[in-house]
Design an enzyme around this catalytic site. Structure first.
Site, PDB file in Angstrom:
ATOM      1  N   GLU A 161      35.242  51.775  14.194  1.00 22.44           N
ATOM      2  CA  GLU A 161      36.658  51.472  14.017  1.00 22.44           C
ATOM      3  C   GLU A 161      37.159  52.031  12.686  1.00 22.44           C
ATOM      4  O   GLU A 161      38.337  52.382  12.555  1.00 22.44           O
ATOM      5  CB  GLU A 161      36.877  49.957  14.083  1.00 22.44           C
ATOM      6  CG  GLU A 161      38.291  49.549  14.443  1.00 22.44           C
ATOM      7  CD  GLU A 161      38.397  48.090  14.833  1.00 22.44           C
ATOM      8  OE1 GLU A 161      38.272  47.778  16.032  1.00 22.44           O
ATOM      9  OE2 GLU A 161      38.579  47.247  13.931  1.00 22.44           O
ATOM     10  N   LYS A 174      46.174  48.170  22.957  1.00 20.65           N
ATOM     11  CA  LYS A 174      46.758  46.833  23.118  1.00 20.65           C
ATOM     12  C   LYS A 174      48.172  46.927  23.685  1.00 20.65           C
ATOM     13  O   LYS A 174      48.565  46.132  24.554  1.00 20.65           O
ATOM     14  CB  LYS A 174      46.802  46.108  21.768  1.00 20.65           C
ATOM     15  CG  LYS A 174      45.467  45.621  21.243  1.00 20.65           C
ATOM     16  CD  LYS A 174      45.698  44.917  19.908  1.00 20.65           C
ATOM     17  CE  LYS A 174      44.407  44.469  19.271  1.00 20.65           C
ATOM     18  NZ  LYS A 174      44.648  43.837  17.951  1.00 20.65           N
ATOM     19  N   HIS A 226      10.642  50.531  23.772  1.00 15.28           N
ATOM     20  CA  HIS A 226      10.399  50.597  25.212  1.00 15.28           C
ATOM     21  C   HIS A 226      11.700  50.817  25.982  1.00 15.28           C
ATOM     22  O   HIS A 226      11.747  50.609  27.195  1.00 15.28           O
ATOM     23  CB  HIS A 226       9.704  49.312  25.675  1.00 15.28           C
ATOM     24  CG  HIS A 226       8.425  49.055  24.939  1.00 15.28           C
ATOM     25  ND1 HIS A 226       7.216  49.596  25.327  1.00 15.28           N
ATOM     26  CD2 HIS A 226       8.175  48.345  23.812  1.00 15.28           C
ATOM     27  CE1 HIS A 226       6.275  49.217  24.483  1.00 15.28           C
ATOM     28  NE2 HIS A 226       6.826  48.461  23.551  1.00 15.28           N
TER      29      HIS A 226
END
Length: 521
Positions: free
Chosen positions: A327, A486, A358
């Protein structure tokens, strides 16, 4: 900025030095900072790179930018405000904000003491999103091995399955609800607050709003919501969401772990603040990490950064760092609005070790691209299984060494020929097992995972990101991409809520199709 970065003399010299620097880890390079040890041995190194870095810092006016950060100058220039999170954790905050910071800090601690004495709530439901969520969630998870004072659950996603899962683990009559939102208009915490209020009401709580506190920069909005003034905790518009952990947003940490833990967290961060401010270039851990990251991303072409804490308690560190780095540094424009001209912030990803080995370490070792890695480990555990901790440390060190040293075709072929008589098959097998090596990494060693060391670790990453923002000439304190998304979401919500509205010209064809389709579900 006087020079376009890619063609500026200091950048050209830095790029050339980074390309020719040694990546074999021959020179031990460990920096001590606020109780942490940061090993940069496996990063590009040379005297010419150090000198070029110093010139680049001077060209980008780094000293002035750092002073502006600490002095409350307009570090966030696109929004014309400071980014004064260092003041929030200082023992003696700068005079301009000292009274406000110390008063609010004491309000939080007094509230926690009162609840501890009254035994009124033994459950906490925390409703936030982004910086108001990841910081408290990560710290509480990392330090809960010392015991939690309260059953605390976090819900952030507007997907109500998340809040339903959280409240399912709480007693509504014994639950304090924290609504954490800088603007107190953010969709997710307010939507989840509505769910929480209904949950309290359905459980027979006579006055649900008395169970709610707010942490916000918009005090009036919290009061309009109905929350009592003595239960509204304030921070300021100059506190960025991803840096808000150090403000009253830290309330759930104190409720879960105690005021002492929150104080130690701030103290560790403040110690790193002083290190970043005072340490010379070659002994400055955040600055050296920033320069290594700059070389890896913008010169050597590594598009991602893997963070692998070899401590399962740091399971939420990666998403916290993702928000901080991506950000802050996912930007395209320099200070004067011109394109930066070089690749900026990396994609950040990872998971704790040894699970990571793994899952994705195969890619790190042998993919044609690879990625720099931040290894994080504690000297001492908080359990009694000493050999298990030795195994954990051994795996961390071994993976880092393997990424650095690699293994050549010739060495592998010689090993295979000891048991494979067919030369052609041996040669094919050897090529499958080559490890290129020379892959950069940092090793960050904490004495143990306590609040002080964790605070120092978080501030280390914060200052690294700030320094990279200065070096790239970008603003690490705004997030216009988030704001744009937004805005579009609000428009789509209105259409989903009122599908009969004629808005056919407002969306791209795919979005229009799915609005129409899903509004009929």
């Amino acid at each position: 900025m006087a020079n376009y970065l890619p063609s500026s003399p200091a950048w050209l010299a830095f790029s050339q030095a980074a390309k020719s620097a040694s990546r074999g880890g021959e020179r031990l390079r460990i920096i001590e900072a606020a109780g942490l040890r940061v090993d940069l041995t496996a990063q590009p190194q040379s005297d010419s790179l150090d000198n070029a870095a110093q010139d680049l810092l001077a060209q980008q006016n780094f000293d002035a930018a750092r002073a502006q950060l600490y002095d409350g100058g307009e570090a966030n220039w696109t929004e014309r405000r400071p980014a004064w999170h260092t003041a929030l954790r200082a023992d003696n905050p700068p005079p301009a904000v000292a009274q406000d910071i110390l008063a609010e800090r004491e309000r939080v601690r007094r509230f926690v003491r009162e609840l501890d004495q009254s035994l009124a709530y033994d459950c906490v439901l925390h409703l936030g999103i982004g910086g108001s969520d990841w910081g408290p969630r990560m710290v509480t998870r990392a330090l809960r091995h010392g015991g939690l004072r309260r059953n605390i659950q976090f819900a952030s996603n507007v997907d109500s399955h998340a809040v339903a899962d959280a409240i399912g683990q709480l007693d509504p009559r014994r639950t304090l609800v924290i609504v954490a939102s800088k603007s107190f208009t953010t969709t997710e915490p307010l939507a989840n607050a509505e769910v929480a209020m209904n949950w309290l009401r359905d459980a027979g709580v006579a006055d649900p709003i008395k169970h709610v506190v707010a942490v916000t920069a918009n005090v009036d909005a919290a009061l309009d919501f109905g929350i009592s003034p003595d239960r509204v905790f304030r921070f300021w518009d100059w506190v960025g969401g991803r840096y808000s952990l150090w403000s009253a947003i830290g309330l759930p940490i104190a409720l879960a772990l105690g005021n002492e833990a929150l104080d130690q967290l701030l103290a560790g961060a403040a110690a790193m603040d002083q290190h970043f401010l005072q340490a010379p270039l070659r002994k400055n851990a955040p600055l050296q990490m920033a320069l290594a990251g700059l070389a890896n991303r913008s010169v050597l072409g590594y598009a991602t950064l893997a963070i692998t804490p070899y401590d399962s308690r740091l399971m939420h560190l990666v998403p916290w760092a993702q928000q901080l780095e991506m950000e802050s540094l996912g930007k395209v424009a320099s200070r004067d609005g011109t394109p930066v001209g070089v690749p900026t912030g990396p994609v950040v990803w990872g998971m704790p070790g040894t699970d990571c080995q793994h899952t994705f370490f195969q890619w790190l070792h042998q993919d044609t691209t690879g990625a720099p890695v931040d290894f994080i480990v504690c000297e001492r555990p908080d359990h009694a299984y000493a050999r298990h901790h030795n195994m954990l440390i051994a795996n961390c060190l071994a993976q880092r060494s393997a990424l650095l040293r690699g293994k050549s075709y010739e060495d592998i072929l010689q090993e295979i020929r000891e048991h494979e008589p067919d030369l052609q098959r041996a040669e094919v097998l050897a090529r499958h097992r080559v490890h290129p090596g020379g892959r950069p990494s940092n090793l960050i060693v904490l004495p143990r995972l306590d609040a002080y060391s964790l605070g120092a670790l978080l501030a280390l990453y914060e200052h690294k990101v700030f320094a990279q923002g200065v070096l790239w000439g970008i603003n690490p304190f705004d997030q216009w991409g988030v704001e744009f998304g937004k805005l579009l979401a609000k428009r789509i919500i209105r259409e989903l809520d009122a599908p009969s509205a004629d808005t056919s010209g407002d969306q791209d064809p795919s979005t229009r199709y799915w609005i129409d389709s899903l509004s009929r579900r």
